[in-house]
Design a protein around this motif. Sequence first.
Motif, PDB file in Angstrom:
ATOM      1  N   SER A  59       0.820  -1.203   0.000  1.00 14.55           N
ATOM      2  CA  SER A  59       0.000   0.000   0.000  1.00 14.55           C
ATOM      3  C   SER A  59       0.864   1.267   0.000  1.00 14.55           C
ATOM      4  N   THR A  91      -1.583   5.807  -8.744  1.00 10.35           N
ATOM      5  CA  THR A  91      -1.113   7.040  -9.396  1.00 10.35           C
ATOM      6  C   THR A  91      -0.412   6.687 -10.710  1.00 10.35           C
ATOM      7  N   THR A 122      -5.272  10.230  -5.247  1.00 11.58           N
ATOM      8  CA  THR A 122      -5.816   8.873  -5.074  1.00 11.58           C
ATOM      9  C   THR A 122      -6.147   8.636  -3.605  1.00 11.58           C
TER      10      THR A 122
END
Length: 227
Positions: A42, A48, A61
């Motif tokens: 993550s 992106t 995002t």
Amino acid sequence: MDNALLIKAAIAVGVLLLVTVIALSLFTKKQNKNTVLLLGTSDAGKTTMYLLLKNGQLRPTVSSMKENEGQVTIANKLFELVDMPGHDRIRFRYADFLPVTRSIVFVVDSTTISRQIRPVAEYLYDVLAKTIVQSQRTPVLIACNKSDMITALPVEKIKVMLETEINRLRGTRTARVEQQESDEQEAFLGYEGEDFKFDHVDNSVEFVSCSVENKELDTVKDWIVSV
Ligand SMILES: Nc1nc2c(ncn2[C@@H]2O[C@H](COP(=O)(O)OP(=O)(O)OP(=O)(O)O)[C@@H](O)[C@H]2O)c(=O)[nH]1
Ligand SMILES: [Mg+2]
């Protein structure tokens, strides 16, 4: 013409046909597999990157809970791009895509890799040790992202850190597999009795640095079209 010569000619033609058929089937197989998987933990920058490759634009995002799938054209070639969420309860689903995967871009945050080395190496280990990744020789690119930040570590350093951590993990994972007779399809990584090196795996594993933020993705794009 005598019989012996005729037989030799027939064998030669047969071999030629066989080679042509094999070459053609390999070629079409490669053509059909045009999925590029974006993997990584993550916050590495996958979504992106996905949006930049797809729309040529930078967009804000949020952490993904679902994969993004779409078509992108790179150097006049069409690819199916899949951005897998890095959330550890969802990311295992990447395995469903492996049969149609042409290549894997494994995105790493170069600024947090020191702190994140354990989960990043575990995920990468999981990917590289998948028997299907090994049998299909799926090429893997480690894209060391966020190179625009002053705190970004150099690619060579990240490579060594990952090798060291995978080497450490390999000992414990092999022990675990032996104990539990795990049903997971996992192959041994590298050479037994030798420290782990990325050069020791059968599929190609390359490292590049990139910055989605600065739209510096040529290293990644060039790699995608070259494999
Ligand atoms: N400085 C810098 N920040 C970046 C870069 N690429 C992405 N980011 C930032 O990193 C954060 C996370 O980006 P995402 O693309 O959402 O990360 P992700 O890998 O999709 O994360 P998950 O969906 O949770 O798996 C965002 O705030 C991005 O703006 C980069 O090249 N440089
Ligand atoms: Mg995301």
